[in-house]
Scaffold this motif. Structure first.
Motif, PDB file in Angstrom:
ATOM      1  N   TYR A 422       0.790  -0.999   0.032  1.00 13.15           N
ATOM      2  CA  TYR A 422       0.108  -0.132  -0.089  1.00 13.15           C
ATOM      3  C   TYR A 422       1.092   1.189   0.126  1.00 13.15           C
ATOM      4  O   TYR A 422       0.454   2.150   0.278  1.00 13.15           O
ATOM      5  CB  TYR A 422      -0.834  -0.082   1.063  1.00 13.15           C
ATOM      6  CG  TYR A 422      -1.777  -1.253   1.379  1.00 13.15           C
ATOM      7  CD1 TYR A 422      -2.611  -1.455   0.418  1.00 13.15           C
ATOM      8  CD2 TYR A 422      -1.435  -2.161   2.049  1.00 13.15           C
ATOM      9  CE1 TYR A 422      -3.665  -2.477   0.769  1.00 13.15           C
ATOM     10  CE2 TYR A 422      -2.259  -3.430   2.407  1.00 13.15           C
ATOM     11  CZ  TYR A 422      -3.237  -3.531   1.567  1.00 13.15           C
ATOM     12  OH  TYR A 422      -4.108  -4.541   1.591  1.00 13.15           O
ATOM     13  N   ASP A 424       1.720   3.309  -2.494  1.00  7.61           N
ATOM     14  CA  ASP A 424       1.440   4.319  -3.096  1.00  7.61           C
ATOM     15  C   ASP A 424       0.291   5.202  -2.505  1.00  7.61           C
ATOM     16  O   ASP A 424       0.140   6.199  -2.890  1.00  7.61           O
ATOM     17  CB  ASP A 424       0.792   3.713  -4.444  1.00  7.61           C
ATOM     18  CG  ASP A 424       1.834   3.083  -5.172  1.00  7.61           C
ATOM     19  OD1 ASP A 424       2.967   3.609  -5.214  1.00  7.61           O
ATOM     20  OD2 ASP A 424       1.619   2.327  -6.271  1.00  7.61           O
ATOM     21  N   LYS A 425      -0.379   4.664  -1.740  1.00 10.74           N
ATOM     22  CA  LYS A 425      -1.480   5.165  -0.937  1.00 10.74           C
ATOM     23  C   LYS A 425      -0.884   6.427   0.238  1.00 10.74           C
ATOM     24  O   LYS A 425      -1.781   7.184   0.837  1.00 10.74           O
ATOM     25  CB  LYS A 425      -2.476   4.293  -0.215  1.00 10.74           C
ATOM     26  CG  LYS A 425      -3.287   3.236  -1.036  1.00 10.74           C
ATOM     27  CD  LYS A 425      -4.296   2.449  -0.362  1.00 10.74           C
ATOM     28  CE  LYS A 425      -5.285   1.646  -1.218  1.00 10.74           C
ATOM     29  NZ  LYS A 425      -6.067   0.807  -0.516  1.00 10.74           N
ATOM     30  N   LEU A 426       0.250   6.047   0.371  1.00 10.37           N
ATOM     31  CA  LEU A 426       0.656   7.060   1.553  1.00 10.37           C
ATOM     32  C   LEU A 426       0.654   8.330   1.131  1.00 10.37           C
ATOM     33  O   LEU A 426       0.529   9.263   2.255  1.00 10.37           O
ATOM     34  CB  LEU A 426       2.211   6.507   1.955  1.00 10.37           C
ATOM     35  CG  LEU A 426       2.499   5.237   2.728  1.00 10.37           C
ATOM     36  CD1 LEU A 426       3.913   4.971   2.601  1.00 10.37           C
ATOM     37  CD2 LEU A 426       1.811   5.344   3.878  1.00 10.37           C
ATOM     38  N   ALA A 428      -1.488  10.166  -0.634  1.00  9.93           N
ATOM     39  CA  ALA A 428      -2.629  10.499  -1.342  1.00  9.93           C
ATOM     40  C   ALA A 428      -3.416  11.120  -0.120  1.00  9.93           C
ATOM     41  O   ALA A 428      -3.332  10.710   1.152  1.00  9.93           O
ATOM     42  CB  ALA A 428      -3.710   9.652  -1.773  1.00  9.93           C
ATOM     43  N   GLN A 431      -5.253   9.296   3.221  1.00  7.48           N
ATOM     44  CA  GLN A 431      -5.140   7.807   3.124  1.00  7.48           C
ATOM     45  C   GLN A 431      -4.236   7.530   4.518  1.00  7.48           C
ATOM     46  O   GLN A 431      -3.069   8.087   4.585  1.00  7.48           O
ATOM     47  CB  GLN A 431      -4.373   7.583   1.952  1.00  7.48           C
ATOM     48  CG  GLN A 431      -5.231   7.981   0.829  1.00  7.48           C
ATOM     49  CD  GLN A 431      -6.402   6.624   0.785  1.00  7.48           C
ATOM     50  OE1 GLN A 431      -6.408   5.572   1.271  1.00  7.48           O
ATOM     51  NE2 GLN A 431      -7.527   7.196   0.133  1.00  7.48           N
ATOM     52  N   ARG A 432      -4.738   6.792   5.285  1.00  2.40           N
ATOM     53  CA  ARG A 432      -3.975   6.451   6.291  1.00  2.40           C
ATOM     54  C   ARG A 432      -3.655   4.847   6.551  1.00  2.40           C
ATOM     55  O   ARG A 432      -4.676   4.156   6.385  1.00  2.40           O
ATOM     56  CB  ARG A 432      -4.600   6.897   7.868  1.00  2.40           C
ATOM     57  CG  ARG A 432      -4.586   8.251   7.720  1.00  2.40           C
ATOM     58  CD  ARG A 432      -5.380   8.781   9.113  1.00  2.40           C
ATOM     59  NE  ARG A 432      -4.873   8.073  10.230  1.00  2.40           N
ATOM     60  CZ  ARG A 432      -3.979   8.379  11.171  1.00  2.40           C
ATOM     61  NH1 ARG A 432      -3.388   9.578  10.653  1.00  2.40           N
ATOM     62  NH2 ARG A 432      -3.265   7.679  12.040  1.00  2.40           N
ATOM     63  N   LEU A 433      -2.509   4.313   7.014  1.00  3.33           N
ATOM     64  CA  LEU A 433      -2.434   2.997   6.960  1.00  3.33           C
ATOM     65  C   LEU A 433      -2.281   2.408   8.604  1.00  3.33           C
ATOM     66  O   LEU A 433      -2.154   1.306   8.817  1.00  3.33           O
ATOM     67  CB  LEU A 433      -0.887   2.471   6.391  1.00  3.33           C
ATOM     68  CG  LEU A 433      -0.694   2.642   4.882  1.00  3.33           C
ATOM     69  CD1 LEU A 433       0.499   2.341   4.226  1.00  3.33           C
ATOM     70  CD2 LEU A 433      -1.860   2.167   4.058  1.00  3.33           C
ATOM     71  N   GLY A 443      -3.657  12.465   7.977  1.00  4.16           N
ATOM     72  CA  GLY A 443      -3.572  12.122   6.481  1.00  4.16           C
ATOM     73  C   GLY A 443      -3.274  13.133   5.621  1.00  4.16           C
ATOM     74  O   GLY A 443      -3.408  12.675   4.294  1.00  4.16           O
TER      75      GLY A 443
END
Length: 490
Positions: A422, A424-426, A428, A431-433, A443
């Motif tokens: 994930y 690539d989502k960092l 955006a 977007q939180r992991l 985020g």
């Protein structure tokens, strides 16, 4: 006269033959038999004197105006003959001039001239030969086709009647009489050719001088550049159209920027006011009636206040992202080593009970906007500080490496890391992991980092593993185009 009836040259004509540098002989007027020959003739032709006296003049002639030597070599000659009487006997004196060198030069020039004319006649482009006065001497078939004139009609005409300056302002007033183009002083230029029907077409003119001794001539090579000119005009029109499009897009972009600024103002003022009211009245209610409220109601009030505060932080981050996108950039020299150290000192000051091992590479520097780069580096280091908070042996490293000859900065930590699937989502927004209850945040921070890096012409990416830390990389300039590629290690 000798006993055998032959002329005794030494006695009869000593002044004519002795030491004369030209080949000579005397011959009988009727039979053209050679009666006497001088030393120079013997040396040139290679025959002995006795052999000469047994020959006729015709035995030496290979062709008209050419003699054959004893070696077989053919020479060009010019013969001057004079009837005379020697010792009472008629004879003809022949003086031989060897003109082989001159004739060979003439033949070479003739061949060269014929080749030149053949090339001119077969050339696909118009070629005009002019004299020193600019009058036409030659006009090849391609010129006939291009101009619409027969060759005979232009021989002797002035070149200025056929080729004029491309810019009408440079043409003489009152016609072309007496005007001479500057083509003899310039090797190449663009001009306008004039057809027989009065229409014109653009040409590139190249001039070559011919060295003909006293006669000065120039070969004028013309190349029709109508297609090139049309292409240039089309390109100019396209550039004009593109400039107009850019102008319109700029106006549209400015309108969008103005709308974003208005939106930011609205968010800053119109949304903050009700949030402050909600938070303020919730706090007042908890203080005034806290003891009278049930435990569940008090928990609800606490949640309301926490939500309004998170919303306030989110608004702050959104405004920060908007500011990053709209702010004017100024590139300066930035001490990355010193900047990273200052940010980590500030973070340590807010966490006095934490022990973090920090390594910062010395001598790191870059070119960029100091304020924006600080915001980007601050977001990355704050994340590293936050996500190492659960480790007693927390470590953060700030360094640099090379990739494709481009300077790459990185921040590595040994925190909770993330699932690389994930990654690539960092970057955006929102977007939180990791859950906000574990690690607070909105985020927006890494989205802000990406926006700043992109505005500098660079890129940002990350690598990590769950529970084994993370590493964030970024550049502040585009990678140069190069054939050599350097290997790099993270």
């Amino acid at each position: 006269m000798s006993d055998d009836g032959m002329l005794d040259v030494a006695e009869d004509i000593p002044l004519l033959f002795a030491g004369n540098p030209l080949p000579m002989w005397l011959c009988d007027p009727g039979s053209l038999s050679i009666l006497a020959v001088n030393d120079r003739a013997v040396a040139l032709y290679g025959y002995s004197r006795g052999e000469f006296l047994r020959m006729r003049v015709g035995d030496l002639a290979s062709d008209q105006g050419r003699h054959c030597l004893r070696s077989g070599r053919i020479i060009d000659v010019e013969v001057a003959s004079e009837p005379m009487e020697v010792s009472g006997r008629p004879a003809i004196l022949m003086v031989i001039h060897d003109v082989t060198s001159r004739k060979e030069t003439e033949r070479a020039l003739a061949r060269s001239e014929a080749q030149r004319k053949a090339l001119i006649e077969s050339a696909p482009d118009p070629i005009i030969t002019i004299d020193a006065a600019g009058r036409v001497l030659e006009f090849n078939p391609a010129a006939e086709r291009a101009f619409g004139y027969r060759r005979e009609a232009v021989i002797g005409a002035l070149l200025v009647d056929l080729v004029v300056p491309a810019d009408p302002r440079e043409r003489p007033h009152g016609g072309l009489a007496g005007w001479r183009p500057p083509i003899l002083e310039r090797k190449r230029l663009e001009m306008q050719a004039v057809r027989a029907n009065g229409t014109g077409f653009p040409v590139e003119v190249a001039v070559t001088r011919l060295d003909d001794g006293a006669e000065q001539r120039c070969v004028v090579h013309l190349r029709d550049i109508s297609d090139q000119t049309r292409a240039e005009e089309g390109l100019h029109e396209l550039n004009t159209e593109l400039e107009e499009r850019v102008r319109r897009r700029t106006v549209q972009l400015q309108a969008v920027v103005d709308e974003l600024e208005a939106f930011s103002y609205s968010v800053s003022h119109d949304l903050r006011a009700p949030l402050r009211s909600i938070d303020g009245f919730s706090q007042a209610l908890a203080e005034d009636a806290g003891t009278a409220l049930p435990e569940a109601a008090r928990r609800h009030l606490d949640r309301i206040r926490a939500a309004t505060q998170r919303m306030s932080h989110l608004i702050d981050d959104l405004l920060s992202l908007s500011t990053v996108s709209l702010a004017r950039m100024t590139r300066e020299h930035i001490d990355i080593t010193g900047l990273a150290g200052a940010i980590l000192i500030e973070l340590a000051g807010h966490s006095a009970n934490r022990s973090v091992h920090v390594r910062i590479a010395p001598g790191m520097s870059a070119s960029g906007d100091p304020r924006l780069v600080r915001v980007a580096l601050e977001n990355i280091l704050t994340n590293a500080w936050k996500f190492t908070s659960r480790r007693e042996d927390a470590s953060i490293e700030v360094g640099q490496t090379l990739r494709d000859a481009t300077q790459v900065f990185y921040v590595r930590d040994n925190g909770v890391g993330f699932d690389a699937t994930y990654a690539d989502k960092l970057f955006a927004p929102f977007q939180r992991l990791h859950d906000a209850s574990e690690f607070p945040g909105t985020g927006i921070g890494l989205a802000t980092v990406r926006r700043i890096v992109q505005r500098h012409g660079g890129r940002v990416w990350a690598d990590g593993q769950t529970a084994r830390g993370a590493c964030f990389y970024f550049t502040l300039e585009e990678a140069p185009r190069t054939e050599s590629r350097k290997e790099w290690a993270s």
